[in-house]
Design an enzyme around this catalytic site. Structure first.
Site, PDB file in Angstrom:
ATOM      1  N   ASP A  24       0.871  -1.328  -0.004  1.00  0.00           N
ATOM      2  CA  ASP A  24       0.023   0.050  -0.049  1.00  0.00           C
ATOM      3  C   ASP A  24       0.913   1.313  -0.345  1.00  0.00           C
ATOM      4  OD1 ASP A  24      -1.907  -1.833   0.169  1.00  0.00           O
ATOM      5  OD2 ASP A  24      -2.673  -1.087   2.033  1.00  0.00           O
ATOM      6  N   LYS A 129      -6.912  -4.505  -3.212  1.00  0.00           N
ATOM      7  CA  LYS A 129      -7.313  -5.433  -1.949  1.00  0.00           C
ATOM      8  C   LYS A 129      -8.414  -4.469  -1.232  1.00  0.00           C
ATOM      9  CE  LYS A 129      -3.570  -4.393   1.212  1.00  0.00           C
ATOM     10  NZ  LYS A 129      -4.278  -3.641   2.133  1.00  0.00           N
ATOM     11  N   CYS A 162      -2.188  -2.485   7.690  1.00  0.00           N
ATOM     12  CA  CYS A 162      -2.184  -3.481   6.469  1.00  0.00           C
ATOM     13  C   CYS A 162      -1.021  -4.232   6.437  1.00  0.00           C
ATOM     14  CB  CYS A 162      -2.189  -2.796   5.384  1.00  0.00           C
ATOM     15  SG  CYS A 162      -3.823  -1.858   5.177  1.00  0.00           S
TER      16      CYS A 162
HETATM   17  C1  C5J Z   1      -3.147   0.760   5.670  1.00  0.00           C
HETATM   18  C2  C5J Z   1      -4.663   1.988   6.810  1.00  0.00           C
HETATM   19  N1  C5J Z   1      -2.549   0.614   4.178  1.00  0.00           N
HETATM   20  N2  C5J Z   1      -4.019   2.160   7.705  1.00  0.00           N
HETATM   21  N3  C5J Z   1      -4.326   1.425   5.561  1.00  0.00           N
HETATM   22  O1  C5J Z   1      -2.373   0.558   6.686  1.00  0.00           O
HETATM   23  O2  C5J Z   1      -6.010   2.394   6.753  1.00  0.00           O
END
Ligand code: C5J
Length: 221
Positions: A24, A129, A162
């Site tokens: 991400d 995702k 994540c």
């Molecule tokens: C991720 C989030 N990528 N913190 N998303 O950690 O909402």
């Protein structure tokens, strides 16, 4: 096998079955002016890991080893976004609402793209995702199996959300997981520290942790 002097004990890297998973590293989470910052978060810890993450990716590519990227994002009609997820957080900035870089966390919007510094190469796998974990409603497990991977090196953001969720999912599916500690970040440095401690506690209950330089050295060996 090449030994990495990892936490909490040595990790035996098998170049024949290892892949890198970059979680991400999207504009909306990482860049100043994105969704993450608009929620009041300090994005500088996330910015700081961009060069290390780039070097890790370059190392894997140089050795011809798989690099897989994930993006947290949803279909434009939000059909894959459970109301329970959409209704969390700041009511003024919900998933799908107009944000600073397009609709928030919607596939195809500028904010959902991976930052240009870490852009996937043509042919590299990109998993979109809808959940925090990469195994939730994706074909990730099958893809990893098809690539013959048994060991996963993790980088990306955020460590305690994540990244940790995906490491736990992978660990439960029998993968050996190692987190690159200087290629992962959180808006909350104390959460990063705590997540790494939790995952490496009790004899690597979720996985191992090591520096990027140690991983790159092991790849070169
Ligand atoms: C991720 C989030 N990528 N913190 N998303 O950690 O909402």
């Amino acid at each position: 096998m090449t030994r990495i002097d990892a936490r909490p004990f040595a990790f035996e890297l098998d170049a024949g079955s290892v892949g890198l998973v970059v979680i991400d590293m999207q504009r909306d989470f990482v860049e100043p002016g994105g969704f993450g910052e608009s929620l009041g978060n300090d994005v500088s810890p996330l910015q700081q890991i961009v060069p290390t993450t780039a070097s890790l990716i370059a190392g894997f590519r140089a050795h011809g080893l798989p690099v897989l990227h994930t993006r947290e994002c949803h279909a434009a009609d939000l059909s894959d976004c459970p109301p329970a997820k959409r209704l969390r957080g700041d009511p003024a900035l919900r998933i799908g609402d107009p944000g600073p870089m397009g609709r928030i966390l919607i596939a195809g919007e500028p904010g959902a793209e991976i930052i240009p510094e870490l852009a996937p190469l043509p042919g590299e796998i990109v998993i979109d995702k809808p959940g925090k974990g990469a195994f939730c409603r994706t074909g990730f497990e099958t893809i990893l199996g098809d690539l013959g991977l048994r060991q996963l090196i993790f980088a990306g953001v955020t460590t305690e959300v994540c990244v940790q969720t995906t490491m736990r999912e992978a660990n439960d599916r029998g993968f050996d997981c190692l987190l690159a500690v200087d290629a992962t970040a959180s808006y909350f440095p104390e959460f990063k520290r705590a997540a790494i401690e939790m995952m490496t506690a009790q004899g690597a209950i979720v996985g191992w942790a090591a520096e990027t330089a140690q991983i790159l050295e092991a790849l070169d060996d």
